[in-house]
Enzyme design. Structure first.
Site, PDB file in Angstrom:
ATOM      1  N   TRP A 137       0.810  -1.224   0.000  1.00 40.15           N
ATOM      2  CA  TRP A 137       0.000   0.000   0.000  1.00 40.15           C
ATOM      3  C   TRP A 137       0.837   1.265   0.000  1.00 40.15           C
ATOM      4  CZ3 TRP A 137      -4.430   0.030  -2.041  1.00 40.15           C
ATOM      5  CH2 TRP A 137      -5.304  -1.047  -1.898  1.00 40.15           C
ATOM      6  N   ASP A 157      -0.900   6.588   6.615  1.00 36.27           N
ATOM      7  CA  ASP A 157      -2.057   5.864   6.087  1.00 36.27           C
ATOM      8  C   ASP A 157      -2.457   4.809   7.123  1.00 36.27           C
ATOM      9  OD1 ASP A 157      -3.863   4.200   4.871  1.00 36.27           O
ATOM     10  OD2 ASP A 157      -2.632   3.742   3.109  1.00 36.27           O
ATOM     11  N   LYS A 193     -12.021  -1.165   7.089  1.00 36.68           N
ATOM     12  CA  LYS A 193     -11.186  -2.179   7.758  1.00 36.68           C
ATOM     13  C   LYS A 193     -11.524  -2.226   9.247  1.00 36.68           C
ATOM     14  CE  LYS A 193      -8.871  -2.404   3.816  1.00 36.68           C
ATOM     15  NZ  LYS A 193      -7.850  -1.491   3.378  1.00 36.68           N
TER      16      LYS A 193
HETATM   17  C1  LIG Z   1      -7.343  -1.003   2.013  1.00 33.69           C
HETATM   18  C2  LIG Z   1      -6.212  -0.058   2.059  1.00 33.69           C
HETATM   19  C3  LIG Z   1      -6.091   1.002   1.139  1.00 33.69           C
HETATM   20  C4  LIG Z   1      -7.091   1.214   0.026  1.00 33.69           C
HETATM   21  O1  LIG Z   1      -8.279   1.657   0.539  1.00 33.69           O
HETATM   22  P1  LIG Z   1      -9.495   2.122  -0.413  1.00 33.69           P
HETATM   23  O2  LIG Z   1     -10.464   2.652   0.595  1.00 33.69           O
HETATM   24  O3  LIG Z   1      -9.967   0.916  -1.141  1.00 33.69           O
HETATM   25  O4  LIG Z   1      -8.984   3.170  -1.324  1.00 33.69           O
HETATM   26  C5  LIG Z   1      -5.023   1.858   1.266  1.00 33.69           C
HETATM   27  N1  LIG Z   1      -4.121   1.709   2.244  1.00 33.69           N
HETATM   28  C6  LIG Z   1      -4.191   0.699   3.141  1.00 33.69           C
HETATM   29  C7  LIG Z   1      -3.149   0.568   4.209  1.00 33.69           C
HETATM   30  C8  LIG Z   1      -5.240  -0.206   3.071  1.00 33.69           C
HETATM   31  O5  LIG Z   1      -5.328  -1.203   3.969  1.00 33.69           O
END
Ligand SMILES: *Cc1c(COP(=O)(O)O)cnc(C)c1O
Length: 361
Positions: A102, A173, A197
């Site tokens: 990511w 993030d 998540k």
């Molecule tokens: C799932 C995830 C993303 C992507 O998220 P979206 O909401 O689908 O854009 C980005 N960074 C991390 C760490 C993730 O777990």
């Protein structure tokens, strides 16, 4: 039928109590005669929900007044674009710490807007995978900001240190780790996370941003990604995903009822310790990540004999242990065990793993 536990990486489990409450009030929310999905985001009733959600989130994370909380759309990937567009501020470069899938995606997106630098921190030492500690990150002094990912959802790697870089804008993030443990928000400048998540349903993205970073950036930033515009309009520049916002608010209240982040952190530690111990104690399952960088949220493991993968998944799901298949780029298994996964779910998984090993090992 066994109790079902869902180990999906996201969208993921939501606390049962929250789903039950949402169901109970779905058709006649607060006696208004319809569901919350059917009323204006500008109604008094919804504004109350929005304000309470923000207050509860602020309480949980002890967010200082010098930070704004924005409820946005476009997911974490939307932020991969919004961050450079809003924060480059005439600088032609930014640092992207590369710890896995990511964080690398964020770097690739940033290339559209500047010449970012990717700082690779994954190491293999004695056959163990680990991440370089922060004091060895080679930060570029011209970087407009430093972006990193404290929990790599796919790789199963985590960074537990808190950033200590002086005079640098630090962006995290937190998509798969937000609200799973106590953090000190002051050590960051921008924290962002998609809800699906560790919070609630997909559709809403939470941004916690130091207020002084919210300023006019440029005319070319799409309004729905423009922090100044979102903030001026109390996250209602365009119609927000009201149901996700409401449900996230219920999850915040649920978290408070569990005793807040201190208690959740203890439980998350216990859950992941049990599962990693099961893996380490066996010659049948393996995880090669250094213990200091193992994710408490996404436990990645492999069967020594990958020919057994399919049957493992099939038998697990017959027992109600669902969505354990690892991401295709890593293979093997991944048990995502966010806040909503109860300890009993971990115990069931461990019991099944032992049972499976006894028969096939
Ligand atoms: C799932 C995830 C993303 C992507 O998220 P979206 O909401 O689908 O854009 C980005 N960074 C991390 C760490 C993730 O777990």
């Amino acid at each position: 039928m066994n109790k079902v536990y869902n180990f999906s990486a996201g969208p993921a489990m939501i606390p049962k109590d929250v789903i039950y409450q949402a169901k109970k009030e779905l058709q006649n929310w607060k006696k208004i005669g319809c569901s919350i999905m059917e009323i204006s985001h500008r109604s008094e009733e919804f504004i109350q929900v929005a304000l309470e959600a923000e207050k509860d989130l602020r309480d949980l994370l002890k967010i200082p007044d010098s930070f704004k909380v924005l409820f946005c759309q476009g997911g974490a990937r939307g932020q991969f674009s919004a961050i450079p567009m809003n924060l480059l501020n005439n600088s032609g470069t930014a640092d992207y710490i590369n710890s896995g899938y990511w964080s690398n995606c964020a770097f690739i997106e940033a290339k559209k807007y500047c010449t970012p630098r990717s700082i690779f921190i994954k190491k293999n030492y004695n056959e163990k995978e680990s991440l370089l500690p922060m004091n060895q990150w080679n930060i570029n002094k011209n970087a407009a900001y430093v972006h990193y990912c404290p929990n790599e959802t796919i790789d199963g790697l985590s960074i537990y240190e808190e950033p200590v870089f002086k005079d640098k804008i630090i962006i995290g993030d937190f998509s798969s780790v937000i609200l799973s443990r106590v953090i000190n928000v002051k050590n960051y400048d921008l924290i962002y996370a998609g809800a699906q998540k560790n919070i609630g349903p997909a559709g809403i993205t939470i941004i916690i941003i130091r207020e002084k970073l919210i300023r006019y950036s440029s005319n070319i930033v799409p309004s729905i990604l423009d922090y100044q515009k979102i903030s001026e309009n109390n996250s209602m520049f365009n119609t927000p995903p009201t149901f996700s916002w409401y449900l996230s608010g219920l999850v915040f209240k649920w978290l408070k009822k569990q005793g807040g982040l201190k208690e959740i952190e203890k439980l998350n530690q216990k859950k992941s310790d049990l599962l990693y111990k099961k893996i380490d104690d066996s010659d049948f399952y393996i995880n090669k990540i250094d213990s200091k960088n193992r994710s408490q949220m996404n436990v990645v493991f492999h069967l020594i004999d990958p020919k057994l993968n399919e049957i493992f998944l099939k038998e697990a799901s017959e027992l109600g242990l669902n969505y354990l298949k690892g991401h295709s780029i890593v293979g093997g298994m991944r048990a995502s065990i966010y806040n909503a996964m109860p300890l009993e779910g971990i115990k069931s998984l461990i019991k099944f793993m032992s049972y499976f090993e006894n028969r096939y090992g």
